[in-house]
Design an enzyme around this catalytic site. Sequence first.
Site, mmCIF file in Angstrom:
data_model
loop_
_atom_site.group_PDB
_atom_site.id
_atom_site.type_symbol
_atom_site.label_atom_id
_atom_site.label_comp_id
_atom_site.label_asym_id
_atom_site.label_seq_id
_atom_site.Cartn_x
_atom_site.Cartn_y
_atom_site.Cartn_z
ATOM 1 N N HIS A 64 -0.394 -2.475 -3.296
ATOM 2 C CA HIS A 64 -1.815 -2.407 -3.657
ATOM 3 C C HIS A 64 -2.219 -3.570 -4.563
ATOM 4 C CE1 HIS A 64 -1.515 1.476 -1.738
ATOM 5 N NE2 HIS A 64 -0.513 1.779 -2.551
ATOM 6 N N GLU A 101 -0.917 3.171 -9.810
ATOM 7 C CA GLU A 101 0.223 2.769 -9.000
ATOM 8 C C GLU A 101 0.322 1.257 -8.910
ATOM 9 O OE1 GLU A 101 1.825 2.949 -4.362
ATOM 10 O OE2 GLU A 101 0.039 4.082 -4.942
ATOM 11 N N HIS A 158 6.321 0.931 -4.209
ATOM 12 C CA HIS A 158 5.190 1.855 -4.271
ATOM 13 C C HIS A 158 5.561 3.092 -5.084
ATOM 14 C CE1 HIS A 158 2.523 0.105 -1.072
ATOM 15 N NE2 HIS A 158 3.670 -0.496 -0.766
ATOM 16 N N GLU A 237 9.172 4.431 -2.191
ATOM 17 C CA GLU A 237 8.265 5.240 -3.011
ATOM 18 C C GLU A 237 9.119 5.748 -4.170
ATOM 19 O OE1 GLU A 237 5.102 5.544 -2.495
ATOM 20 O OE2 GLU A 237 4.742 5.204 -0.343
#
Length: 271
Positions: A64, A101, A158, A237
Amino acid sequence: MLRRLGAVLLVALVVGAVPGPTGADTWPLESRNEGAPATISLSQSGRSAGVPLAGRVVVIDPGHQLGNHRFPARINGQVPAGGFTKPCNTTGTSTNGGYPEATFAWQVSRLVARRLRDLGATVRLTRHSNRQDRWGPCVDERGRAGNAIGADLKLSVHADGTYAAGARGFHVIAPPDRAPWTNDIFRPSRRLAAAVKGALLSQRFGVATYIAGGDGLDVRSDLGTLNLSDVPTVMVELGNMRGSDARVMTSAPGRARYTRGLVAGVRAFLG
């Protein structure tokens, strides 16, 4: 399908800073090591106990961008994702206290990059900032990052944001055997996923309690970041930001543990 560029790689090793659309934080902008020349040396000489990763090229993809929420038209635009299209990017999640995040991924990725460079590797990041006035890069750019320079691997960092009761732990996502997109990289990517999983376990992180299978490994064909890669790649993740993992993620010692795990996973894969 083998889509690597072979001998043409040497021509692409000098990567310039190419400006993107206003506010875009694009792959070419992070084409240089900090304080190092843009030309990548693939020489294996110079490897020693002090610089065991000399000659290795690693791409780190911090998930992101902090400002994605301010550019909805940009991040919702459709881009290629490996036989289909997807939105360019998303805003990512955050802890209940508002720690994004994007910031977590950025901080951990920078720590990982610094340590890998200390070990002799050439490291490229897919974005060069964590700012409210920036967006992207899109998943197609992230997916192709590392292809032209013949990277040894790509690691996409992530965190999850599920409200499922008791959801905690990490999982590592690898691409499937899917022609013509990832059938050439799925085997080394599985090895990379196993190496990263083992290294995170060694740092006392538990596997995700909310992913089918429960072994900390997942395979997905819907992620452009994986589908468009020509080099071994995984997405990790690191935990659930909406659960108990947030306490670790928001602490400097916790991020240092994640860093040690990811660096150890990279080193294990690269031998």
